[in-house]
Write an enzyme that holds these catalytic residues in place. Structure first.
Site, short mmCIF file in Angstrom:
data_model
loop_
_atom_site.label_atom_id
_atom_site.label_comp_id
_atom_site.label_asym_id
_atom_site.label_seq_id
_atom_site.Cartn_x
_atom_site.Cartn_y
_atom_site.Cartn_z
N CYS A 97 28.18 41.24 35.33
CA CYS A 97 26.66 41.56 34.73
C CYS A 97 26.76 42.26 33.47
O CYS A 97 27.68 43.13 33.38
CB CYS A 97 25.58 42.24 35.84
SG CYS A 97 25.34 41.43 37.15
N ARG A 135 30.43 38.43 31.02
CA ARG A 135 30.38 39.24 32.24
C ARG A 135 29.79 38.49 33.27
O ARG A 135 29.48 39.11 34.39
CB ARG A 135 30.05 40.65 31.87
CG ARG A 135 30.60 41.29 30.82
CD ARG A 135 29.76 42.56 30.33
NE ARG A 135 29.92 43.51 31.46
CZ ARG A 135 30.75 44.51 31.68
NH1 ARG A 135 31.83 44.76 30.98
NH2 ARG A 135 30.47 45.15 32.66
N TRP A 144 25.91 37.97 37.02
CA TRP A 144 26.78 37.52 37.94
C TRP A 144 26.60 37.99 39.27
O TRP A 144 26.47 38.92 39.66
CB TRP A 144 28.25 38.06 37.70
CG TRP A 144 29.26 37.44 38.29
CD1 TRP A 144 30.04 36.11 38.28
CD2 TRP A 144 29.81 37.84 39.51
NE1 TRP A 144 31.04 36.05 38.91
CE2 TRP A 144 30.82 36.89 40.20
CE3 TRP A 144 29.57 38.73 40.64
CZ2 TRP A 144 31.69 36.97 41.20
CZ3 TRP A 144 30.48 38.78 41.82
CH2 TRP A 144 31.43 37.82 41.82
N ASN A 177 23.72 46.70 36.50
CA ASN A 177 24.97 46.49 36.61
C ASN A 177 25.63 47.04 37.87
O ASN A 177 25.71 48.35 37.60
CB ASN A 177 25.69 46.41 35.49
CG ASN A 177 27.28 45.99 35.46
OD1 ASN A 177 27.58 45.31 36.60
ND2 ASN A 177 28.10 46.65 34.61
N GLY A 178 26.01 46.42 39.06
CA GLY A 178 26.73 47.20 39.81
C GLY A 178 26.28 46.66 41.29
O GLY A 178 25.87 45.54 41.43
N GLU A 204 51.32 33.07 36.66
CA GLU A 204 50.24 32.99 35.48
C GLU A 204 49.86 31.74 34.99
O GLU A 204 48.89 31.53 34.80
CB GLU A 204 50.81 33.90 34.33
CG GLU A 204 49.87 34.11 33.02
CD GLU A 204 48.39 34.82 33.57
OE1 GLU A 204 48.20 35.08 34.77
OE2 GLU A 204 47.48 34.67 32.59
N LYS A 222 46.11 30.22 35.19
CA LYS A 222 45.39 29.84 34.03
C LYS A 222 44.90 28.46 34.36
O LYS A 222 43.61 28.17 34.09
CB LYS A 222 46.41 29.66 32.82
CG LYS A 222 46.70 30.91 31.94
CD LYS A 222 45.51 31.64 31.44
CE LYS A 222 45.06 32.55 32.65
NZ LYS A 222 45.18 34.01 32.53
N GLU A 269 41.85 28.16 37.07
CA GLU A 269 40.87 29.00 36.74
C GLU A 269 39.93 28.22 35.85
O GLU A 269 38.59 28.53 35.94
CB GLU A 269 40.82 30.35 36.37
CG GLU A 269 41.39 30.67 35.21
CD GLU A 269 41.78 32.20 34.74
OE1 GLU A 269 40.93 33.02 35.17
OE2 GLU A 269 42.73 32.61 34.40
N HIS A 286 61.65 25.75 50.76
CA HIS A 286 61.04 26.36 52.22
C HIS A 286 59.76 25.94 52.17
O HIS A 286 58.93 26.47 53.23
CB HIS A 286 61.18 27.76 52.01
CG HIS A 286 62.71 28.34 51.65
ND1 HIS A 286 63.64 28.32 52.72
CD2 HIS A 286 63.37 28.93 50.67
CE1 HIS A 286 64.76 28.77 52.54
NE2 HIS A 286 64.55 29.14 51.05
N LYS A 337 34.33 38.30 33.52
CA LYS A 337 35.29 38.76 32.69
C LYS A 337 35.86 40.14 33.20
O LYS A 337 36.94 40.64 33.54
CB LYS A 337 35.14 38.90 31.39
CG LYS A 337 35.89 39.67 30.42
CD LYS A 337 37.18 38.38 29.87
CE LYS A 337 38.39 39.01 29.27
NZ LYS A 337 39.49 38.29 29.50
#
Ligand code: F6R
Length: 613
Positions: A2, A27, A75, A101-102, A486, A490, A493, A509, A608
């Protein structure tokens, strides 16, 4: 998660808020809304979807002139993304409106109590409960709104950055924070409030970072800050060093591509003033006072989430190789709830681009309470993690707007590399000649990243071949194992293709069962200690008809003879390879996502800055 923006001054508030919300959209982009006070009163306008949807909605609302306003980009946590759950939220009387926000953890108890006393709720959000809880205190105590906020903050449990407007005080904004960021931009008789400095930078470079448990009241052109214990504080005004162009696309189609291409510069910026290879000098100012503790630590614990955790894994190899201190790398979310064994002899490194990740912050508080020394590696200056740690080094990558982290990752590794080299040298586990040789090599990395970026068109062509794949496997060993993780993160996502990273030897394995002619396998097979072993793994995949994309060292002929595609990176010291080998993987995921029509800068469901656990 947010983003919040607010303005009070002499200018038109709406354009400032809309522009600010666009800057903060990274955000969260589930819904957006604004509240303004004008002749018609205090009005809230909100819409599901991106800020552009809100803009369309506002077109039908007539002339909106106001010199005060609040805005929010969401968000979703409590309640699905829709118009009703969007912020701002009105109080019952509609005299107040709030952005938040929170997360309010005890909202359920508060809501039940308010409902029992006749309050009704339009949305499913904890934020509307928060607003009405403040309103209730205001009414029952017959106190000012700011006093009601102060009293409410003693009762709510959770994280918040809030801004409230009051129809009866059309020149006043009341803001507060705990756990979620809030920056106040100080202009000439005007104030800007935002979750980060990006909506503020084009108006003023003077900012105040509000601290936890502080309440700011801006009234009639002046600012007063006090704690929730009612003690007035004297805020420190910071000078922002950010440039406006750093937060604009600068001709690139997406922020992610811009940020990938910025890496030669961002890595150089990270090393500037710290690395002086010619004179064999490396100094990280933030470490100076803590070098003794660092050098004599029993153990280094690294804690982080996501991409930053991958940077931590690279650092494990670096610290153990150069400084011979045992390292543990911990997901912050696991660490904080595991009752880990920590002592004053531990040196904890917290890595975070945003500096706001809730789990990482909680892990820091836990380690601090056990007496460990905490060192932060953050990108966002003045962020909560940067301030919660004993000391730290900024990565200086500049604002990272694309939700998928790219330049922050290489800048984090750059800082951690410098820390490991300094530590190894001080502890005598790295000889002077090796140290100087490595410093000289490190200085060449920005130029080598530049060369690596030249593969972009080649990678774009390869991407076209694999854009419809349903799965990808990424394999690497040693320093390239975290790079494999990584690369997979990438891709998944931003393109929504399922991808897994593994240490190459683990393939047999289990994951080898997945390999057939439909499965692209990305190998990171640079010339290093495990090269021969990785070559054997490539053969195993080839024997099962998997498609091989290999990142190799320039001039490699062995892998070239086996792989379907090779992507060459310049030769460097083994420990520095991740700074180069990750680049083609970032570019590959970018092009595949673009070709699949995905929103690379704002992938679905992500934000983010993850300020909820
Ligand atoms: C992936 C990504 C996330 C973040 C993670 C931690 O591209 O961006 O995995 O790395 O949410 O965020 P910070 O580094 O801000 O603590």
């Amino acid at each position: 998660m947010c983003g919040i923006v607010a303005y009070v001054g002499q200018q038109e508030a709406l354009p400032i808020i809309i522009k600010g919300l666009k800057r903060l959209e990274y955000r969260g982009y589930d819904s957006a809304g604004v509240a303004l006070i004008d002749k018609r009163g205090l009005n809230v306008y909100k819409k599901k979807g991106k800020v552009s949807e809100l803009e369309n909605h506002l077109l039908g609302q007539g002339d909106l002139h106001s010199t005060i306003g609040i805005g929010h980009t969401r968000w979703a946590t409590h309640g699905e993304p829709n118009d009703v759950n969007a912020h701002p939220h009105y109080s019952s009387s509609e005299k107040f409106a709030m952005i938040h926000n929170g997360i309010i953890e005890n909202y359920d108890v508060l809501k039940t109590d308010l409902k029992n006393r006749g309050y009704t709720f339009q949305s499913e959000t904890d934020s509307e409960v928060f607003m009405k809880f403040i309103e209730d205190i205001h009414k029952n105590n017959n106190c000012s709104l700011e006093e009601a906020v102060r009293l409410a903050l003693h009762k709510v449990v959770g994280a918040y950055a809030i801004v409230i407007m009051n129809i009866e005080e059309p020149d006043t904004l009341i803001a507060a924070r705990k756990g979620s960021p809030l920056v106040i931009g100080v202009g000439k008789n005007e104030y800007f409030l935002a979750s980060d400095a990006t909506p503020i930078i084009e108006y003023t470079n003077q900012v105040i970072y509000l601290d936890d448990y502080e309440i700011a009241v801006i009234r009639d052109g002046s600012l007063q800050i006090k704690t929730i214990e009612n003690v007035e504080t004297n805020p420190y005004i910071n000078q922002l060093e950010m440039e406006l162009e750093a937060i604009e696309k600068g001709g690139y189609e997406h922020f992610m591509l811009k940020e990938i291409f910025e890496q030669p510069r961002s890595i150089a910026d990270c090393m500037r003033g710290r690395l002086d290879a010619k004179n064999g000098r490396l100094v990280l100012g933030g470490l100076r006072d803590y070098m003794n503790k660092f050098q004599n630590a029993d153990r280094i614990i690294i804690t982080a989430c996501g991409t930053s955790w991958h940077a931590g894994l690279v650092a494990e190899y670096l610290f153990e190789e150069f400084a011979r201190i045992p390292v543990e790398v911990e997901y912050a979310s696991e660490f904080r709830y595991r009752n880990p064994v920590i002592s004053e002899k531990d040196f904890v490194i917290a890595i975070s681009q945003s500096g706001e990740t809730a789990d990482t912050l909680a892990a820091i508080e836990l380690a601090k309470s056990k007496g460990a020394t905490i060192f932060g590696v953050c990108n966002v200056v003045g962020s909560s993690i940067a301030r919660a740690t004993h000391a730290g080094s900024y990565t200086h990558a500049g604002p990272e707007i694309g939700v998928a982290s790219t330049k922050a990752f290489t800048a984090q590794i750059s800082v951690l590399t410098m820390m490991a080299l300094m530590l190894g040298y001080q502890r005598g586990t790295l000889t002077e000649s090796k140290y100087v040789q490595l410093l000289n090599e490190l200085e060449t990395i920005p130029g080598k990243v530049e060369r690596t970026l030249k593969m972009n068109p080649n990678i774009e062509a390869i991407s076209a071949e694999y854009k419809n794949a349903r799965n990808f496997l990424y394999l690497g060993r040693g320093y390239n194992f975290p790079v494999a993780l990584e690369g997979a993160l990438k891709l998944k996502e931003i393109s929504y293709i399922h991808a897994e990273g593994y240490p190459a030897a683990e393939m047999k394995h289990g994951p080898i069962a997945l390999i057939d002619e439909e499965m692209p396998v990305v190998f990171i097979a640079t010339k290093d200690n495990s090269y021969e072993k990785v070559v054997s793994n490539i053969q195993e995949v080839k024997a099962r008809k998997g498609k091989i994309i290999a990142v190799v060292t320039e001039g490699d002929t062995v892998v070239r003879g086996m792989a379907d595609h090779v992507l060459e990176v310049p030769d460097t010291a083994e420990a520095f390879v991740p700074l180069l080998s990750v680049i083609p993987l970032q570019i590959l995921s970018y092009h595949i996502a673009v070709m699949r029509g995905c929103n690379v800068d704002q992938p679905r469901n992500l934000a983010k800055s993850v300020t909820v656990e």
